[in-house]
Write an enzyme that holds these catalytic residues in place. Structure first.
Site, PDB file in Angstrom:
ATOM      1  N   ASP A   1       2.291  -3.638   4.735  1.00  0.00           N
ATOM      2  CA  ASP A   1       1.869  -2.767   3.630  1.00  0.00           C
ATOM      3  C   ASP A   1       2.316  -3.467   2.348  1.00  0.00           C
ATOM      4  O   ASP A   1       3.450  -3.302   1.902  1.00  0.00           O
ATOM      5  CB  ASP A   1       2.544  -1.393   3.778  1.00  0.00           C
ATOM      6  CG  ASP A   1       2.081  -0.420   2.694  1.00  0.00           C
ATOM      7  OD1 ASP A   1       0.953  -0.575   2.202  1.00  0.00           O
ATOM      8  OD2 ASP A   1       2.860   0.489   2.354  1.00  0.00           O
TER       9      ASP A   1
ATOM     10  N   GLU B   1      -4.228  -3.052   5.697  1.00  0.00           N
ATOM     11  CA  GLU B   1      -5.289  -2.149   5.251  1.00  0.00           C
ATOM     12  C   GLU B   1      -6.298  -2.923   4.419  1.00  0.00           C
ATOM     13  O   GLU B   1      -5.956  -3.884   3.743  1.00  0.00           O
ATOM     14  CB  GLU B   1      -4.693  -0.985   4.443  1.00  0.00           C
ATOM     15  CG  GLU B   1      -3.960   0.002   5.324  1.00  0.00           C
ATOM     16  CD  GLU B   1      -3.655   1.310   4.613  1.00  0.00           C
ATOM     17  OE1 GLU B   1      -4.065   1.484   3.462  1.00  0.00           O
ATOM     18  OE2 GLU B   1      -3.001   2.168   5.241  1.00  0.00           O
TER      19      GLU B   1
ATOM     20  N   ASP C   1       6.827   3.188   3.312  1.00  0.00           N
ATOM     21  CA  ASP C   1       6.165   1.882   3.377  1.00  0.00           C
ATOM     22  C   ASP C   1       6.287   1.263   4.764  1.00  0.00           C
ATOM     23  O   ASP C   1       5.362   0.613   5.253  1.00  0.00           O
ATOM     24  CB  ASP C   1       6.767   0.919   2.354  1.00  0.00           C
ATOM     25  CG  ASP C   1       6.597   1.428   0.927  1.00  0.00           C
ATOM     26  OD1 ASP C   1       5.487   1.877   0.611  1.00  0.00           O
ATOM     27  OD2 ASP C   1       7.560   1.379   0.169  1.00  0.00           O
TER      28      ASP C   1
END
Lengths: 181, 181
Positions: free
Chosen positions: B7, B66, B137
């Site tokens: 992330d 992502e 996170d």
């Protein structure tokens, strides 16, 4: 002092290495890194390696990049950011300080006009550095390197005069191409 | 198969290493890399090195991140892009393939809901992986690693049943915190 200017991009990344040797600006190398059509991560790893090689080859003292990117879409900013992050990491990994300059500041330091267009940047690269930066990305990278040298290393009077003369000699061409003065 | 989920962030970068061992999902390590308050380039170089160490330490087979970032401002997208570019370069430099998943896909694969909120992500990390990912996170990073394992490596029936039970056990807590189901 030797400065590497970088114009980051994950498909085309311009670079220009400029040395200020006494009163002279001298381009040591300029070009465009083209990582090809592979996956994004592979292109970024290529840039990381290639920029590291340029830094090592010329024993650069500092890296210079443009700072702000107004008017970009979020998508374009993300794409640019990815290449920019790799360029910054390549510099810091080699222990070099990174300096950032606004686009108008770069154009003004290089051409005398904060609104210079691509053609004028390329002509200035030729006039000031003797480089045929046929690729605008390479001219932009040389410009941001020169911007740092102009800001951080005061040019002796002779160099300033020579630069002013080189710029003056460009004026007719600038008008012909409709570039900003 | 061992997957590193990332992330990305240049101030806080979550990471989670998850192994699918037969029918079990097992977290090998999770945490948040915090590069401190130095210059951006130094923080990015720190991330590059630290992520390389995580990859080497666990002999990861793949990296998962992502993919899309809608609703960001151009400035936020640039900042995110810089850290993301470094994460992708760290993966590709180590020879690992990178897989990308949309945020809703990650949340759905991890919690069963594409609209899960932070508290639910953290509770799922605890229920599914036994990890106290007190930092959101780290939970997000574990989630994107699990998403890749769920997509690429079909879970045996026993693992699917166990995961469904772990999620079912969370429902009351989810309601209490007002998270999406």
């Amino acid at each position: 002092m030797i400065v590497l200017g970088i114009d980051p991009g994950s498909r085309r990344c311009g670079f220009g290495v400029v040395e200020r040797d006494g009163s002279r600006l001298r381009a040591l190398e300029a070009g465009v890194l083209e990582p090809g059509d592979g996956p994004l991560a592979d292109r970024l790893a290529f840039l990381l390696q290639a920029l590291g090689q340029v830094i090592a080859r010329h024993r650069a003292d500092a890296v210079s990049v443009e700072s702000a990117f107004f008017g970009l879409s979020a998508r374009s900013a993300l794409v640019l950011g990815q290449a920019r992050g790799v360029a910054l990491a390549a510099a810091a990994r080699a222990g070099l300080p990174v300096f950032e300059y606004a686009p108008t500041e770069v154009k003004r330091a290089f051409t005398g006009s904060g609104r210079a267009e691509k053609a004028q940047m390329i002509r200035t690269a030729r006039a000031l550095l003797g480089v045929e930066a046929a690729l605008a990305d390479a001219a932009d990278a040389l410009a941001v390197a020169v911007c740092h040298l102009a800001r951080r290393v005061p040019a002796p009077a002779a160099a300033r005069r020579r630069e002013a003369e080189a710029r003056a000699a460009l004026r007719p061409a600038v008008r012909r191409f409709g570039g900003a003065r």
